[in-house]
Scaffold this motif. Structure first.
Motif, short mmCIF file in Angstrom:
data_model
loop_
_atom_site.label_atom_id
_atom_site.label_comp_id
_atom_site.label_asym_id
_atom_site.label_seq_id
_atom_site.Cartn_x
_atom_site.Cartn_y
_atom_site.Cartn_z
N LEU A 26 0.84 -1.20 0.00
CA LEU A 26 0.00 0.00 0.00
C LEU A 26 0.87 1.25 0.00
N HIS A 27 0.32 2.33 -0.52
CA HIS A 27 1.02 3.61 -0.40
C HIS A 27 1.14 3.94 1.08
N PRO A 28 2.27 4.47 1.52
CA PRO A 28 2.47 4.73 2.95
C PRO A 28 1.37 5.59 3.57
N ARG A 29 0.86 6.57 2.84
CA ARG A 29 -0.21 7.40 3.39
C ARG A 29 -1.47 6.58 3.64
N THR A 30 -1.84 5.75 2.66
CA THR A 30 -3.01 4.90 2.81
C THR A 30 -2.82 3.90 3.95
#
Length: 310
Positions: A26-30
């Motif tokens: 996953l994208h780190p923000r998500t």
């Protein structure tokens, strides 16, 4: 209530797969937002159920201040094995409250001390301290959010790497990463089964700041080099709930991720993938935990209301 009152205590196990896979897919923000939300909800639900079980245990003790009707067999029958788990819940909940209070107190104390130490410096967004110990971290709160860095660490970095350092720390402040770190820390104290999520969020929050810094600087390799150098010499942050460039953790994985392509931003992972299935399992576990704790709270309220004489 039956066994449903115990479900929120063990349902955090359903989030273990996503805690591991979110770091990789996953994208780190998500990943940070998803894991923090899951941890916070599950911790709240397990604490509520632990408190309900404690009420049953406390009502059994002689000389307790609760209404006499709360120790009736009808109330105790609402919790399986009430004599054992009811009394065991009392020290367990006290330990949770004490540990959480201590973590909050320490977090606030470190922040207050840090702000007092910067009181005589100009009110800029960056505070450079003449110190032989290399460190850098994001300090939120006070009159304004500030990046704190020592001259010893700046001396170890090239000009481009310094830009990466400041971009990384500003990303922590802009996204409020200290709130995510504090939330998962408290969640892990409330339920030890949530510790893998705390570890994962500590990593994904750093990766989030890494990616933001890479976009700001425009050179992923420079950010990776700055992280590697800082990790070799820095002592880290004052407490785990504050974020920094050289925070403890898998630094080689962060460097390797920056040397590869930027992660794809997705609101939710595809369903028929390992991370997608893990995300839905965690979401289902969170939903069941919320429903179980709500059902237990309403049921206990109705039982206690009936058992309490007017």
């Amino acid at each position: 209530m039956g066994v449903f009152v115990f479900l929120p205590l063990v349902l955090p196990l359903t989030a273990w797969p996503i805690a591991r896979l979110a770091e990789q897919h996953l994208h780190p923000r998500t990943a940070t937002r998803l894991l923090t939300a899951v941890a916070a909800v599950m911790a709240l639900c397990s604490t509520v159920c632990l408190a309900l079980v404690m009420v049953v245990g406390t009502a059994q003790l002689p000389g307790n201040p609760l209404p006499d009707g709360w120790s009736d067999p009808e109330v105790r029958a609402a919790v399986p094995y009430d004599e054992v788990v009811g009394k065991a819940a009392i020290p367990a909940l006290c330990a949770v409250v004490a540990a959480s209070a201590r973590a909050l107190w320490r977090h606030g104390r470190v922040r207050r001390r840090a702000h007092r130490a910067l009181a005589g410096l100009p009110g800029t967004s960056v505070a450079v301290l003449p110190d032989e110990v290399p460190y850098a971290y994001a300090l939120p709160g006070g009159r304004r959010d500030r990046v704190v860095v020592s001259t010893a660490l700046l001396d170890c970095l090239e000009p481009g790497e310094r830009r990466a350092l400041f971009a990384h720390e500003r990303a922590h402040l802009a996204a409020g990463h200290h709130r995510f770190l504090l939330a998962v820390r408290l969640a892990a104290l409330a339920n030890p089964f949530l510790r893998p999520l705390r570890t994962a969020v500590a990593y994904t929050a750093e990766r989030w700041a890494d990616e933001t810094a890479a976009r700001t600087v425009g050179d992923r390799r420079t950010v990776a080099t700055a992280i590697g150098k800082a990790a070799l010499v820095s002592r880290g942050t004052p407490v785990a709930t504050l974020a920094g460039l050289a925070a403890p953790g898998p630094v080689p994985r962060r460097v390797a991720a920056l040397l590869g392509p930027a992660p794809v931003v997705r609101t939710w992972p595809p369903v028929f993938t390992s991370v997608g299935l893990a995300a839905w399992a965690a979401a289902a576990g969170t939903a069941v935990s919320a429903m179980s704790s709500a059902n237990a709270a309403v049921t206990m309220f109705l039982i206690l209301r009936t058992a309490t004489p007017l």
